[in-house]
Motif scaffolding. Sequence first.
Motif, PDB file in Angstrom:
ATOM      1  N   ALA A 164      87.945  53.502   0.541  1.00 36.33           N
ATOM      2  CA  ALA A 164      88.182  54.522  -0.486  1.00 36.33           C
ATOM      3  C   ALA A 164      89.595  54.407  -1.046  1.00 36.33           C
ATOM      4  CB  ALA A 164      87.956  55.915   0.095  1.00 36.33           C
ATOM      5  N   ALA A 165      90.579  54.126  -0.182  1.00 35.39           N
ATOM      6  CA  ALA A 165      91.966  54.021  -0.633  1.00 35.39           C
ATOM      7  C   ALA A 165      92.153  52.835  -1.583  1.00 35.39           C
ATOM      8  CB  ALA A 165      92.890  53.868   0.580  1.00 35.39           C
ATOM      9  N   VAL A 166      91.543  51.704  -1.250  1.00 33.95           N
ATOM     10  CA  VAL A 166      91.629  50.541  -2.138  1.00 33.95           C
ATOM     11  C   VAL A 166      90.964  50.848  -3.476  1.00 33.95           C
ATOM     12  CG1 VAL A 166      90.905  48.142  -2.459  1.00 33.95           C
ATOM     13  CG2 VAL A 166      91.756  48.893  -0.236  1.00 33.95           C
ATOM     14  N   THR A 167      89.854  51.574  -3.428  1.00 34.99           N
ATOM     15  CA  THR A 167      89.158  51.934  -4.663  1.00 34.99           C
ATOM     16  C   THR A 167      89.993  52.880  -5.515  1.00 34.99           C
ATOM     17  OG1 THR A 167      87.112  51.782  -3.361  1.00 34.99           O
ATOM     18  CG2 THR A 167      86.925  52.637  -5.587  1.00 34.99           C
ATOM     19  N   VAL A 168      90.739  53.776  -4.887  1.00 36.48           N
ATOM     20  CA  VAL A 168      91.652  54.659  -5.634  1.00 36.48           C
ATOM     21  C   VAL A 168      92.722  53.834  -6.339  1.00 36.48           C
ATOM     22  CG1 VAL A 168      93.439  56.423  -5.391  1.00 36.48           C
ATOM     23  CG2 VAL A 168      91.253  56.693  -4.203  1.00 36.48           C
ATOM     24  N   LEU A 169      93.274  52.839  -5.641  1.00 35.81           N
ATOM     25  CA  LEU A 169      94.258  51.958  -6.261  1.00 35.81           C
ATOM     26  C   LEU A 169      93.660  51.235  -7.471  1.00 35.81           C
ATOM     27  CD1 LEU A 169      96.947  50.417  -6.380  1.00 35.81           C
ATOM     28  CD2 LEU A 169      96.010  48.825  -4.675  1.00 35.81           C
ATOM     29  N   ALA A 170      92.427  50.736  -7.294  1.00 36.60           N
ATOM     30  CA  ALA A 170      91.749  50.060  -8.398  1.00 36.60           C
ATOM     31  C   ALA A 170      91.529  51.011  -9.568  1.00 36.60           C
ATOM     32  CB  ALA A 170      90.421  49.472  -7.916  1.00 36.60           C
ATOM     33  N   LEU A 171      91.182  52.260  -9.260  1.00 33.53           N
ATOM     34  CA  LEU A 171      90.966  53.256 -10.303  1.00 33.53           C
ATOM     35  C   LEU A 171      92.238  53.474 -11.124  1.00 33.53           C
ATOM     36  CD1 LEU A 171      89.363  55.502 -11.721  1.00 33.53           C
ATOM     37  CD2 LEU A 171      90.001  57.035  -9.832  1.00 33.53           C
ATOM     38  N   LEU A 172      93.382  53.551 -10.456  1.00 28.11           N
ATOM     39  CA  LEU A 172      94.644  53.734 -11.165  1.00 28.11           C
ATOM     40  C   LEU A 172      94.911  52.563 -12.111  1.00 28.11           C
ATOM     41  CD1 LEU A 172      96.884  55.096  -8.258  1.00 28.11           C
ATOM     42  CD2 LEU A 172      95.862  56.388 -10.150  1.00 28.11           C
ATOM     43  N   LEU A 173      94.624  51.345 -11.658  1.00 23.63           N
ATOM     44  CA  LEU A 173      94.818  50.172 -12.513  1.00 23.63           C
ATOM     45  C   LEU A 173      93.863  50.185 -13.697  1.00 23.63           C
ATOM     46  CD1 LEU A 173      95.303  47.385  -9.806  1.00 23.63           C
ATOM     47  CD2 LEU A 173      97.057  48.411 -11.258  1.00 23.63           C
ATOM     48  N   VAL A 174      92.622  50.605 -13.449  1.00 22.52           N
ATOM     49  CA  VAL A 174      91.648  50.704 -14.540  1.00 22.52           C
ATOM     50  C   VAL A 174      92.119  51.715 -15.572  1.00 22.52           C
ATOM     51  CG1 VAL A 174      89.313  51.487 -15.124  1.00 22.52           C
ATOM     52  CG2 VAL A 174      89.668  49.918 -13.205  1.00 22.52           C
ATOM     53  N   LEU A 175      92.608  52.858 -15.113  1.00 17.88           N
ATOM     54  CA  LEU A 175      93.097  53.886 -16.035  1.00 17.88           C
ATOM     55  C   LEU A 175      94.236  53.366 -16.909  1.00 17.88           C
ATOM     56  CD1 LEU A 175      93.076  56.966 -13.633  1.00 17.88           C
ATOM     57  CD2 LEU A 175      91.719  56.742 -15.721  1.00 17.88           C
ATOM     58  N   LEU A 176      95.085  52.531 -16.324  1.00 19.51           N
ATOM     59  CA  LEU A 176      96.256  52.050 -17.040  1.00 19.51           C
ATOM     60  C   LEU A 176      95.977  50.865 -17.957  1.00 19.51           C
ATOM     61  CD1 LEU A 176      98.944  52.250 -14.187  1.00 19.51           C
ATOM     62  CD2 LEU A 176      98.851  53.658 -16.248  1.00 19.51           C
ATOM     63  N   TYR A 177      95.087  49.962 -17.535  1.00 20.83           N
ATOM     64  CA  TYR A 177      95.029  48.668 -18.206  1.00 20.83           C
ATOM     65  C   TYR A 177      93.702  48.328 -18.885  1.00 20.83           C
ATOM     66  CZ  TYR A 177      99.399  47.801 -15.756  1.00 20.83           C
ATOM     67  OH  TYR A 177     100.687  47.886 -15.306  1.00 20.83           O
ATOM     68  N   VAL A 178      92.612  48.962 -18.510  1.00 21.54           N
ATOM     69  CA  VAL A 178      91.327  48.590 -19.113  1.00 21.54           C
ATOM     70  C   VAL A 178      91.163  49.308 -20.438  1.00 21.54           C
ATOM     71  CG1 VAL A 178      88.815  48.679 -18.865  1.00 21.54           C
ATOM     72  CG2 VAL A 178      90.236  48.047 -16.909  1.00 21.54           C
ATOM     73  N   ARG A 179      90.919  48.539 -21.481  1.00 23.64           N
ATOM     74  CA  ARG A 179      90.684  49.083 -22.811  1.00 23.64           C
ATOM     75  C   ARG A 179      89.250  48.779 -23.216  1.00 23.64           C
ATOM     76  NH1 ARG A 179      94.587  51.072 -21.383  1.00 23.64           N
ATOM     77  NH2 ARG A 179      96.705  51.020 -22.225  1.00 23.64           N
ATOM     78  N   THR A 180      88.543  49.795 -23.662  1.00 19.41           N
ATOM     79  CA  THR A 180      87.153  49.616 -24.075  1.00 19.41           C
ATOM     80  C   THR A 180      86.927  50.363 -25.383  1.00 19.41           C
ATOM     81  OG1 THR A 180      86.335  51.597 -22.957  1.00 19.41           O
ATOM     82  CG2 THR A 180      86.400  49.573 -21.660  1.00 19.41           C
TER      83      THR A 180
END
Length: 390
Positions: A164-180
């Motif tokens: 879950a902690a790794v997924t939270v980190l991934a979520l933060l990166l998605v929020l910052l960098y993924v553009r759709t």
Amino acid sequence: MPVSVFSLMLVVFSLTTGEFVIAGILPEVAGNLSVSIPAAGLLVTAYALGMIIGGPVVTVLTARLPRKPLIIGLIVVSILGNLGSALAPNYALLLIARFFAGLIVATFFAVAIAVAVSTAPPGKEGSTVAKLTLGLNLGIILGTPIGTFVGHTFGWRATFAAVAAVTVLALLLVLLYVRTPTTPSAGSVLGELRVLGNRGVQLAIILTVVGNVGIVTVFSYITPLLTGVSGFSLAAMPVLLLVYGAGAVAGNFLGGWLTDKALMPSLAGLLAVLALALGLFWLLSGFPVAAVALTFVIGLLAFAIVPGTQTRVLTAAAGAPTLALAVNASGYQLAAAFAGWLGGAIIAGPGVRAIYLVGAALTVAGLAIALGSLAADRRAAAMNGVPATR
């Protein structure tokens, strides 16, 4: 690798780790919750059933949602599923939490591929898919043993908390960098459903299932094959699995590069070589040095076909690929479930070594489908007066 693709790859890594790590902590889970090992094993089945059912259902229900909010929502569900697994006070609630966590996997994988490929330069679809599916490799060869170590050291609940902690980190990166795009990629739910009636899409999904079931059967029983036939000790298995994993990582990028060059010709060629390698493994399985080399080779070839099969579905589904990719992921899980039963039936019949031959035969069946699709592509290209390069 672009940070946006890395962000999505990290989510795939966490989802894959969450799927496979349970195998390493089954005794701890069973002992702590006072259930049998077979009952604890049903936690694997619950996650897989969530993937199989959730793939088409969740994808259809979310077809009209904008892509980035959908991606974020799916990741949040995964986080909640793993936190629920870490906190589950009894076996029944843990079973529900694992099913819940698996529900979003196929849909996330489908949406992530579609989003990542939409940002790729023309002709680089295969290598982009390979960068994303690197998360699968790393989840199996890195995430699973680390998660198992965490479970053995701090208790099985810590394993799910770490995922879950790794997924939270991934979520933060998605929020910052993924553009759709702010609009959904599909025109309508009907459009997503209609694409499943396309014969090319159906053949692409069937190719994924049939082309993978042979090697998945071999991998499912790799331990009894290498210990019972090739003579290795159980203590050697972690090293041999790392050999397989090293081949898988190399194959993932090789497959992406070949897919960009010539999708169906390379996919057919890889399936042919994989069938040959499995036949050689049957012939040479009694020789330890050959077994080590072939373990690397089949790992390489098993994952070299992944970018091609995913890209084939993506291109066949054209304007509405998300549901097709999700069904494709669910189909792969069905193949894995069938592989588990098939391997057991082979062991009870002709014996464990025959798994190699059966795996080779099933891969040849996948090759036949790939060759048929390639021939159809070339006929269609000739009728339209264009070169058949893909």
